[in-house]
Enzyme design. Sequence first.
Site, PDB file in Angstrom:
ATOM      1  N   ARG A 194      -0.548   8.512  28.973  1.00  0.00           N
ATOM      2  CA  ARG A 194      -0.701   7.124  28.543  1.00  0.00           C
ATOM      3  C   ARG A 194      -0.908   6.186  29.733  1.00  0.00           C
ATOM      4  O   ARG A 194      -0.567   6.527  30.873  1.00  0.00           O
ATOM      5  CB  ARG A 194       0.528   6.669  27.746  1.00  0.00           C
ATOM      6  N   LYS A 232       7.297   6.182  27.191  1.00  0.00           N
ATOM      7  CA  LYS A 232       7.496   5.854  25.779  1.00  0.00           C
ATOM      8  C   LYS A 232       8.803   6.415  25.252  1.00  0.00           C
ATOM      9  O   LYS A 232       9.427   5.829  24.370  1.00  0.00           O
ATOM     10  CB  LYS A 232       6.328   6.392  24.948  1.00  0.00           C
ATOM     11  N   HIS A 251       4.051  15.735  22.814  1.00  0.00           N
ATOM     12  CA  HIS A 251       4.391  15.440  21.417  1.00  0.00           C
ATOM     13  C   HIS A 251       5.440  16.421  20.900  1.00  0.00           C
ATOM     14  O   HIS A 251       5.410  17.599  21.236  1.00  0.00           O
ATOM     15  CB  HIS A 251       3.146  15.526  20.534  1.00  0.00           C
ATOM     16  N   ARG A 274      -7.048   9.067  26.461  1.00  0.00           N
ATOM     17  CA  ARG A 274      -6.050  10.109  26.140  1.00  0.00           C
ATOM     18  C   ARG A 274      -6.533  10.969  24.976  1.00  0.00           C
ATOM     19  O   ARG A 274      -6.459  12.197  25.027  1.00  0.00           O
ATOM     20  CB  ARG A 274      -4.724   9.436  25.807  1.00  0.00           C
ATOM     21  N   TYR A 320      -4.529  12.513  17.402  1.00  0.00           N
ATOM     22  CA  TYR A 320      -5.369  12.249  18.574  1.00  0.00           C
ATOM     23  C   TYR A 320      -6.661  13.054  18.534  1.00  0.00           C
ATOM     24  O   TYR A 320      -7.677  12.637  19.080  1.00  0.00           O
ATOM     25  CB  TYR A 320      -4.592  12.576  19.853  1.00  0.00           C
ATOM     26  N   HIS A 364      -6.542   3.486  26.131  1.00  0.00           N
ATOM     27  CA  HIS A 364      -5.742   4.530  25.469  1.00  0.00           C
ATOM     28  C   HIS A 364      -6.612   5.615  24.850  1.00  0.00           C
ATOM     29  O   HIS A 364      -6.158   6.765  24.686  1.00  0.00           O
ATOM     30  CB  HIS A 364      -4.869   3.887  24.387  1.00  0.00           C
TER      31      HIS A 364
END
Length: 374
Positions: free
Chosen positions: A222, A245, A351, A331, A360, A328
């Site tokens: 990110r 995050k 993740h 990514r 994604y 973003h």
Amino acid sequence: MAAGIRQRNRRTWPRGLEEPRPGYYVWAPPADVRGLVPNLPASGRISIGRVTLDVAIAQVIEAYMSLAGRITERRLVHAIHDAPDTLDDWCLQYLDQIASRDITAETIATSRRRLRPVREALGHLQVQAVTTRHVSTYLATIASTPRTQQATRSLLNDLFREAMAAGWCATNPVEPTRAPRVATQRGRLSLEAFKAIHAWSLTNQPAWATRAMELAIVTAQRRGDIAAMTFGAVKDGRLLVAQQKSGGSTKVSIPLSLRLNEIGWTVGDVIGRCRDAAVSRYLVHHSSAVGRAKSGDKIRDMTLGQAFAEARDAAAVSVAGKTPPTFHEIRSLSLRLYDEQGVNTQALAGHKSADMTSVYRDVRGDEWIMVEAK
């Protein structure tokens, strides 16, 4: 107009009970509770029907008991039961509660901001008196911003789950509401578009802007993590990333030998290009003094986004019918390209579930599905 004299034979009737015709009863909620009655008819009277007097009295008393939970003034029952008086009180306890969770300060601040209008609209109600209709009516007021509506519903769902766990209510009024479907309007970034943006940046922007894009495409991290990367995080042939995050709890170890075939760069190649004459601990840094920033200072993640947007617009990159891709989206592109190589993209992205990684990989209809002849 002065109130009429109460008939002696009705002195035991509950307030508001009326008998407009013999044997037919209605209830006219008095002024002090009228505002608590949902869907009150324009006449100000609710029909009870043709019942006996005892049944009519019992129904009005039952109505008063039901409304008692909606009265906002402090009552004796609140002193007996040590519980939050209103939803507003519970919101404050909930915010204190989530502050101890393993989430970032930004997430807590967002929750506080989203609960502010909820407290203004529904905060006066007792927690156990909040109904699904209250929630759905409130969510309808923010229907023009579906993503905010979606996020607010999710937050309220968690808030009432915690209230149930703490014993302040028996049911969750949010669960029966429908979760809004939100169509993502941001366009995906294609490989060709990335190359065009990168080429313009390489010629027209400071080195840090180009390096940030390169780090993003080879590491799939990110924007905030790109800005925070340091040379000291390179150890034993790996780049160590404690993702912001998750507050640093998600840690990804990326080998410097990882190569993105479509681009032809390894992680180590890009990190090597980040070294220049400026002394800095950060991979992406100012190479000279600019404004209040000194040589070697870290580049703010917001600045990275602005530089990417500038290069994207200059390269005339757009997606028909959608908002232009942001930093973003690099990514997402990186994860899609690595997925084609057979790399474990869930691990690379950090993740916890494969479902999140699949989001994604979704191209949102922005690319053609190629069918090859055999």
